[in-house]
Design an enzyme around this catalytic site. Sequence first.
Site, PDB file in Angstrom:
ATOM      1  CG  HIS A 223      -1.901   0.983   1.409  1.00 52.57           C
ATOM      2  ND1 HIS A 223      -1.628   2.287   1.756  1.00 52.57           N
ATOM      3  CD2 HIS A 223      -3.245   0.901   1.250  1.00 52.57           C
ATOM      4  CE1 HIS A 223      -2.775   2.955   1.815  1.00 52.57           C
ATOM      5  NE2 HIS A 223      -3.767   2.142   1.508  1.00 52.57           N
TER       6      HIS A 223
ATOM      7  CG  ASP B  72       0.482  -2.552   5.909  1.00 54.77           C
ATOM      8  OD1 ASP B  72      -0.457  -2.725   6.714  1.00 54.77           O
ATOM      9  OD2 ASP B  72       0.368  -1.889   4.860  1.00 54.77           O
TER      10      ASP B  72
ATOM     11  CD  GLN C 296      -6.871  -4.452   3.956  1.00 55.27           C
ATOM     12  OE1 GLN C 296      -7.852  -5.146   4.254  1.00 55.27           O
ATOM     13  NE2 GLN C 296      -6.962  -3.162   3.714  1.00 55.27           N
TER      14      GLN C 296
ATOM     15  CE  LYS D 275      -7.287  -0.303   6.262  1.00 57.31           C
ATOM     16  NZ  LYS D 275      -8.080   0.371   5.237  1.00 57.31           N
TER      17      LYS D 275
ATOM     18  CB  CYS E 176      -3.727   3.511  -1.497  1.00 63.61           C
ATOM     19  SG  CYS E 176      -4.904   4.820  -1.223  1.00 63.61           S
TER      20      CYS E 176
END
Lengths: 166, 423
Positions: B139, B216, B219, B242, B380
């Site tokens: 991202h 990261d 998600q 999220k 993104c």
Amino acid sequence: MSAANQLYQEVILDHNRKPRNWGKLDDASRHAEGLNPLCGDHIWVYLKLNDKRIEGISFEGQSCAICKASASMMTHAVKGKSIDEALTLGQEFRDMSTGKLDPQSGDHHLGRLTVFAGVRDLPTRVKCAILPWHTLHSAIHSIEQVSTEGEADPVPGAGLERTDHA
Amino acid sequence: MSKAVAATQGASRADDLGFDVERVREDFPILRLKVNDKPLVFLDNAASSQMPQQVIDRYVKYRTSEHANIHRGVHYLSEVATREYEAVRGKVRGLLNAREEREIVYTSGTTESINLVAHGYGRKFIGAGDEIILSVLEHHSNIVPWQMLAEEKGARIRVVPCDDAGELLVEEYRKLFSPRTRFVGLTHVSNALGTVNPVKEMVAIAHAHGVPVLLDGAQAAPHLGVDVQDLDCDFYAFSGHKMCGPTGVGILYGKAEHLQAMQPFKGGGDMILSVTFEKTVYADIPHKFEAGTPPIAEVIGLGAAIDYLQAIGLGAIKAHEDELLRYATDRVGAIEGVRLIGTAGHKAAVLSFEVEGVHPHDVGTLLNEDAVAVRTGHHCAQPVMQRFGVPATARASFAFYNTLQEVDVLVDAIRKVQKVFAG
């Protein structure tokens, strides 16, 4: 009929399938690039000016149907017009897309371009319809790249560097 | 019998784990919403998920009866707010299986977490000629902070490529290491494609070169069970919104020794031990990174979201989402003129697709006519789009409160889009 169904009607779908004045203009005197980062719309507008009149115009690029049809109909509408007439039309188109101009009022020169009136009810798509007109404005003023990032109805080319005429 | 009903016949694993999607849906007031007079089908969960009533209630309770500034007063409300706020650190520690609570730093979201590492760790330990490895699946929030750092320091970014399915090429990754490699940043799950990367193996490879790794997890945290000790990553970043929590709050996990070595990023109140004009002594971790009044209600809301997810069970959530992904992949993939982008063997419930001859933005606008919310655009993740040669995609991303019937609505809506454009 919903705003989207009103917009995705035959005239726009037809210009999307068969864009008019598509491709590079070999003897273009000016050109500009337009970007809409939200959509990924990316177009180029080529202009051939002669004595303050748009003698030739074309466009190419990758874009959504609304942007492509808008560009196609724009090239059709401004070909042969004076720069001032084209800029006025661009202003009217922006005003219609953002709901400031009522296409029913008759006090404008938009003609068939009023098929885009429905875009005012789809705020996320206004930029798609307007991008070709911004890019035309920039080409006329020889501003190489415009973007619609972060603005609903940006001042065309504000803060962007001017480049020499081709 | 509808296809969805047929697909649910025979007990699935989610059912075995006591998961009942209809009961879960009752917790989410927003799912009762109608858009264009049709029931909302919310398939944009990778952008932001919805909040259950339990989290909303917790948030309102704080606002109604617990609010004061934290770590400051000796009065009743300040003590309550501080206690509730700090208690969430323990919940996050448990969620991630971190060793210690002080390894949990509150931030405003994944983006700030990564920027904090780029500033606090990167600026101190990465210099001219050094190299940072990132993957093509990142991202922008795990690209741009490192580019800014690389530009400032004269460092270099090297990129792990992926194959046509959207799987990172681990052998290529191995070859990117050099004596100048100082840092690795990898996404656990690709937001654009859903690929679950083999991060445990990739962390081990980096560590063999003595290089720390940031994952990261924006998600991943809502969908997979994350164990930072098992992954052995040095940093792990994710966002509250999220995973059924509020916006404005996120987490940075960092191994204590790294956090201690890092420079603070923001200076101000609540991150200091003492201040004189001659010298300021910073507070210990994690507070040295938490200058200023934090989003207290949002942190407490995140705590409620973690409680909620754990009560349902991350195993049951994953089993149901896997079933949604399988069903959606089969049905959307079977539509003639639709191309799935991202077909890795191991995926989270994200389905990126392209409808032949129709720009994704037009797809999105027309799906909305049927109250189907998907994300359209580059997500993104422009390098991913470039890798697959598309300007943008439409992306349906699922949460545990989605149903197989909603996949059917998506499929019918895509067919309608094709009809409009077929003219």
